[in-house]
Every structure is written in C-alpha cells, then in structure tokens.
Design an enzyme around this catalytic site. Sequence first.
Site, PDB file in Angstrom:
ATOM      1  N   LYS A 151       0.833  -1.272  -0.161  1.00  0.00           N
ATOM      2  CA  LYS A 151       0.047   0.118  -0.125  1.00  0.00           C
ATOM      3  C   LYS A 151       0.910   1.046  -0.139  1.00  0.00           C
ATOM      4  O   LYS A 151       1.911   1.397   0.800  1.00  0.00           O
ATOM      5  CB  LYS A 151      -0.907  -0.008   1.255  1.00  0.00           C
ATOM      6  CG  LYS A 151      -2.154  -0.858   1.211  1.00  0.00           C
ATOM      7  CD  LYS A 151      -2.999  -0.732   2.359  1.00  0.00           C
ATOM      8  CE  LYS A 151      -4.217  -1.578   2.115  1.00  0.00           C
ATOM      9  NZ  LYS A 151      -5.224  -1.355   1.094  1.00  0.00           N
ATOM     10  N   ASP A 179      -1.099  -0.811  -4.310  1.00  0.00           N
ATOM     11  CA  ASP A 179      -2.456  -0.260  -4.072  1.00  0.00           C
ATOM     12  C   ASP A 179      -2.208   0.983  -3.544  1.00  0.00           C
ATOM     13  O   ASP A 179      -1.704   1.470  -2.660  1.00  0.00           O
ATOM     14  CB  ASP A 179      -3.019  -1.029  -3.186  1.00  0.00           C
ATOM     15  CG  ASP A 179      -4.602  -0.694  -2.823  1.00  0.00           C
ATOM     16  OD1 ASP A 179      -4.851   0.284  -3.682  1.00  0.00           O
ATOM     17  OD2 ASP A 179      -5.205  -1.411  -2.109  1.00  0.00           O
ATOM     18  N   GLU A 205      -3.043  -0.638  -8.128  1.00  0.00           N
ATOM     19  CA  GLU A 205      -4.570  -0.527  -7.923  1.00  0.00           C
ATOM     20  C   GLU A 205      -4.908   0.871  -7.894  1.00  0.00           C
ATOM     21  O   GLU A 205      -4.282   1.617  -7.031  1.00  0.00           O
ATOM     22  CB  GLU A 205      -5.205  -1.172  -6.785  1.00  0.00           C
ATOM     23  CG  GLU A 205      -4.731  -2.758  -6.613  1.00  0.00           C
ATOM     24  CD  GLU A 205      -5.283  -3.250  -5.492  1.00  0.00           C
ATOM     25  OE1 GLU A 205      -6.297  -3.065  -4.790  1.00  0.00           O
ATOM     26  OE2 GLU A 205      -4.553  -4.286  -5.169  1.00  0.00           O
ATOM     27  N   ASP A 230     -10.282  -1.105  -8.329  1.00  0.00           N
ATOM     28  CA  ASP A 230     -11.103  -1.748  -7.286  1.00  0.00           C
ATOM     29  C   ASP A 230     -12.288  -0.916  -6.535  1.00  0.00           C
ATOM     30  O   ASP A 230     -13.306  -1.074  -6.957  1.00  0.00           O
ATOM     31  CB  ASP A 230     -10.373  -2.314  -6.048  1.00  0.00           C
ATOM     32  CG  ASP A 230      -9.436  -1.381  -5.496  1.00  0.00           C
ATOM     33  OD1 ASP A 230      -9.417  -0.282  -5.933  1.00  0.00           O
ATOM     34  OD2 ASP A 230      -8.933  -1.771  -4.428  1.00  0.00           O
ATOM     35  N   LYS A 257     -14.113  -7.243  -4.788  1.00  0.00           N
ATOM     36  CA  LYS A 257     -14.422  -7.256  -3.253  1.00  0.00           C
ATOM     37  C   LYS A 257     -15.974  -7.723  -3.086  1.00  0.00           C
ATOM     38  O   LYS A 257     -16.659  -6.663  -3.197  1.00  0.00           O
ATOM     39  CB  LYS A 257     -13.951  -6.318  -2.557  1.00  0.00           C
ATOM     40  CG  LYS A 257     -12.650  -5.964  -2.625  1.00  0.00           C
ATOM     41  CD  LYS A 257     -12.019  -4.577  -1.853  1.00  0.00           C
ATOM     42  CE  LYS A 257     -10.617  -4.515  -1.815  1.00  0.00           C
ATOM     43  NZ  LYS A 257      -9.955  -3.264  -2.279  1.00  0.00           N
TER      44      LYS A 257
END
Length: 348
Positions: A151, A179, A205, A230, A257
């Site tokens: 992340k 991400d 992402e 996402d 998700k």
Amino acid sequence: MRAEWLKYRLSFRFTAITSRERLSYKDTYYIKAWNESCPEVIGIGEAGLFRGLSSDDTPEYENILTDICKGINRYANNTESLSEYPSIRFGIESAIRDLMNGGNRCLFPSEWTSGKIPMTINGLIWMGDKATMRSRIDQKLKEGFSCIKVKIGGIDFNQELELLSYIRNQAPDIEIRLDANGAFRAEDALSRLDSLSRFRIHSIEQPIRQGQYDKMSHICSQSPIPIALDEELIGLNDNDSRIKMLETIRPHYIILKPTLTGGFTASDEWIDLAKERGIGWWATSALESNIGLNAIAQWIASHKPEMPQGLGTGQLYDNNIPSPLTLNGEKLWYDPDNNWDMQHIMHL
C-alpha cells in the site's frame, strides 16, 4: 425461513493505516438464517459494511438490515432486489447458501474445502512509517511469499521508491503489486507511474480517485504499469453502468471484493463482463472476519484461480472467529478437521 442480525466489533492487532484513514477496530454484522422446522441448522453470513467506502454506508443501515431480515423469504430467491445494498446482499447470499448446505460453513464445496489443495495469496504490506513498512516487508520475504502487495500513498513518495528498491534488491524475482487507494493527483499520476515502473511492478490499484473516467482512461492507455481497478467498481450495481465503466476506462484488471461489489452473483457478472473484454481479474477480502473471508475464499476456489488472491486479512484481529482457515506462508488452507468455534456469534 427466519433471519436476524448481530453486531460484532473486531479489534485490530495494530493500527491499520490506508491513504484514507487509520483503523483500530471495525464493526461488522452477522446474519443468521434458519428454517422454523429445523431451527438447530443455522446458516451464517457476514454483512461487512466498510464505513466510508461501501455504497450502502448510511445512518439507516441497521434499520435496513432489520427490515431485510424480517422479509427474508422475499429475498431468499431474489437477491438481485438487494443490489443497492451490496454488503447486505453478500451477507444474505452467504447465510442462505450456508443454510442450504447444512449450516456447516461449507458454501462452495471444492478440493480446497476438502483440504486437498492450498490457495496462493499475496503478502499484504500495510502502510506505516518507512522503518515499520521495511520490517513488514522483511517478514513477508522471510515467510516465502512470491507476490507481495504494498500500500502506497501514505508516506513520502521518495521513501516509497526506496522501499521498492529494497524489495527488488532482496528479492529480484518477486511479484510486486501496488495499491494507491486513489492517492495520486491525476496531473501527477503518469510521472509517478513512470518512476515506479523501473521496479518491474505487476500492477497498481486505483492510482487516482474513482469517478474520473476520462482521466483514468487516459492513464490506463499511457501507463507503463498495468492498472487494476477496485474502488471504481463500487456502486455500479447494474450491467449497463458496469459496461460503460469498463469500455470507457479499459483497465488491465479489475479486483473484486464481494462485500463491496454485491456478493457472489454480482461478482460473477463482473467476471463475465471482464472476460468478454479481455480484462483480467482477481479477488480480495475487505476487512471481513473469518466468516466473510471463508465465504469469499470458497467462492474464489470454485473459479480455480491461477493468480495469487488477496486473502491475507484473517490475521488482522485479536478477536476473530476461530475457523478451519490456516495460513502457512503464502498458502491459505482449509483444514476440514479444524472446527469452527461459533460461540462468539451464537451467544450474542
């Protein structure tokens, strides 16, 4: 059929940091479903509302959940009518599927649920200061992960580049996913992606905030790193809006998700639409407890995935639900000889 819901507060083992917020706990909702003729068999699902991110995050959430549970017989065979409440739809679908399969938490029987094969997952590196993130990277490398997800967007960008350089020096062949959680400004995104690309990044992402279709489309067409979406999928609850997004932005991957995209049925629809357009996919959990994580993992296993999946969140909580889910390095196993301990839920 009858249904009721129970609220449960999950406590993080550490402060989980994203580019949006800092989390020390997360409330989740368990849905119990049973037939009056056989009340000892109970199906359980998790409506893992993600505050600030779920499209059904509303002050009236618990009232809506109560009404849906009261009308469970209307929704049992028509969960599409719950499309505007994706986290609840996921919980209802899970509870009903569990109930129909005997209330043993085996929703999608497969070789994975039989304990014959593992599922490969990516190692998730949460945000923190540079030293903390490096320590977490070292731990994942020690555990033998072949794919890690980092992340970014929470600390100085140059420090993040240094961390990626460190990973590449320590593990030249490891797959790196990033991400950004929408942390980049659209005007800076391509230059940052260019800086990141020298570390042979598998994908990144959501580089910019969702909802900017034209800007995201331009980034996808010019980026040296494949783009995965996402957050962009959240709130698109019909195929017309999904097709518009996919054909306008044309991402390289989508990340599903089920708590945020509306359960198994909606996620299967996303997969079909993506495949028709040559877009790859993988799935991840969204901070659910082991109840939701188990349902997502079983659904993924039914698709026989070839890529590492994002299912490493089961170790986040001090008070998670004891389950047959077992993580050994990058391999997630389902041990059918290890029983569920449901007293946390049954006695609430």
